[in-house]
Write an enzyme that holds these catalytic residues in place. Structure first.
Site, mmCIF file in Angstrom:
data_model
loop_
_atom_site.group_PDB
_atom_site.id
_atom_site.type_symbol
_atom_site.label_atom_id
_atom_site.label_comp_id
_atom_site.label_asym_id
_atom_site.label_seq_id
_atom_site.Cartn_x
_atom_site.Cartn_y
_atom_site.Cartn_z
ATOM 1 N N HIS A 143 0.843 -1.195 0.000
ATOM 2 C CA HIS A 143 0.000 0.000 0.000
ATOM 3 C C HIS A 143 0.883 1.252 0.000
ATOM 4 C CE1 HIS A 143 -4.131 -1.654 1.117
ATOM 5 N NE2 HIS A 143 -3.356 -2.709 0.977
ATOM 6 N N ARG A 227 3.707 -15.523 23.777
ATOM 7 C CA ARG A 227 3.399 -14.568 24.841
ATOM 8 C C ARG A 227 2.680 -13.325 24.332
ATOM 9 N NH1 ARG A 227 8.737 -16.071 26.795
ATOM 10 N NH2 ARG A 227 8.486 -17.469 28.592
ATOM 11 N N GLY A 249 -0.684 -20.790 -1.335
ATOM 12 C CA GLY A 249 0.579 -21.464 -1.049
ATOM 13 C C GLY A 249 1.745 -20.519 -0.892
ATOM 14 N N ASP A 274 -7.688 -11.877 -2.926
ATOM 15 C CA ASP A 274 -6.810 -10.706 -2.945
ATOM 16 C C ASP A 274 -6.223 -10.542 -4.351
ATOM 17 O OD1 ASP A 274 -5.572 -8.447 -1.864
ATOM 18 O OD2 ASP A 274 -3.834 -9.560 -1.135
#
Length: 379
Positions: A143, A227, A249, A274
């Site tokens: 972008h 975490r 993939g 996409d």
């Protein structure tokens, strides 16, 4: 033109189950009946499926381009028609043309074009996806950074004024106030997290305010670690939201596709492409923000290797997901039809082959080649 016809000799997937020796009767653009082959009336035309699979049409909520056209470059009704025609060959019967981060002027052109396309009843256009510009530049992908910005004072009113179809907005929740997400959601806009460096806590707060989905899971978002769950972990942990997944993939390793499909609650993972202009086009090169992007072996990337959208189509995504995630054909089809329909709030109209549903259907063979398709009963 619309007419009455019956599809026979098909391996019918109705969105839930497979059926043999049944016929699907279409009248006036809708599924009229699903009856035993022997009960097909004499006054309808017959379509012989020759043993192929008949399934609900595929729904793609993230389509940047196709047929040599990038929506950002041609935000017009004609551009939309070209993109839709390219993807329809591969089973897509409903889509959201997707505008990546751009100027306000380009956004207005895109909104106007999609509104006109829906008004003109361009087959398969059900809304728009604005992927940006309210993103985090740290996770911008391809972008253009100079167009990434904070929300303008009039952004809520501007976005909420679109009323021609479904609107999906991808934004970075850490860059947008939760109250804004709440208002956009209340106004009927489907707000998704993407191109985001948000923490798990950021996402939890956004979820409480109406965030309903995640754009191209794992890509351009803070990763899942043991975490710090990040955007990806928060997406998988939440049972109420949908995730888009690019099963080419390249964007997501096949093993991670398998993990993600197992981890996310069933019914909330949906396949997206996409897709870029190379889908359905002979020319596998195009320009984005002045940089050349090449599709090679199904992988769209800049010269430096940065992924730039995909060269994926929906029927290939179905086939790939079956292989990568070790799931059956029915579930892969639901991920490409019923679940996107539910995400868009269109599941009472699309995503199933049942009486009263729109006659959006595809016929494909054992090689996953789409041989015929219908939108509102029109081929």
């Amino acid at each position: 033109m619309q007419n009455s016809f019956a599809i026979i000799n098909a391996h019918i997937f109705d969105g839930s189950d497979f059926h043999q020796d049944m016929a699907v009767i279409v009248r006036g653009g809708l599924i009229s009946e699903c009856v035993p082959r022997a009960n097909v009336p004499d006054n309808v035309n017959i379509v012989d499926a020759c043993g192929q699979t008949l399934a609900p049409g595929l729904i793609d909520v993230q389509v940047n381009g196709g047929g040599g056209v990038l929506f950002n470059d041609q935000p017009t009704v004609e551009g939309i028609k070209t993109i839709m025609a390219a993807h329809r060959k591969f089973g897509t019967t409903a889509m959201l043309p997707t505008l990546i981060t751009d100027s306000r002027q380009k956004m207005t052109s895109a909104l106007t074009a999609v509104s006109a396309a829906i008004t003109d009843e361009v087959p398969g256009i059900v809304g728009i996806h604005l992927e940006g510009p309210y993103l985090n530049a740290e996770r911008k992908g391809v972008h253009p950074e100079h167009f990434i910005r904070t929300m303008e004072d009039d952004a809520i009113a501007y976005l909420s004024s679109f009323d021609a179809g479904v609107m999906v907005v991808t934004l970075a929740p850490e860059c947008v106030a939760n109250d804004t997400i709440r208002t956009l959601s209340h106004n009927g806009i489907r707000v998704c997290a993407g191109h985001s460096a948000a923490s798990n806590e950021d996402i939890v707060g956004a979820l409480e305010h109406g965030l309903c989905g995640f754009t191209h899971l794992f890509n351009a978002m803070s990763p899942l670690t043991h975490r710090a769950p990040g955007v990806a972990g928060a997406a998988l942990a939440d049972d109420a939201t949908w995730c888009g997944l690019i099963a080419d993939g390249y964007h997501v390793h096949p093993s991670v596709v398998k993990i993600a499909v197992r981890a996310k609650v069933k019914g909330k993972m949906m396949l997206v492409t996409d897709a870029m202009p190379t889908v359905g086009a002979s020319d596998k090169r195009f320009s984005l923000g002045g940089e050349e992007i090449v599709a090679k072996d199904g992988r769209c990337a800049l010269a430096n290797g940065t992924l730039a959208g995909s060269d994926l189509d929906m029927i290939s995504a179905v086939r790939n997901c079956m292989e990568y995630a070790n799931i059956d054909l029915g579930e892969a089809l639901r991920m490409a039809s019923l679940y996107p329909a539910e995400f868009l709030g269109l599941d009472q109209v699309m995503g199933r082959i049942l009486p009263g549903y729109q006659a959006d259907m595809i016929l494909f063979n054992d090689e996953f080649k789409v041989t015929r398709n219908w939108i509102k009963g029109i081929e």
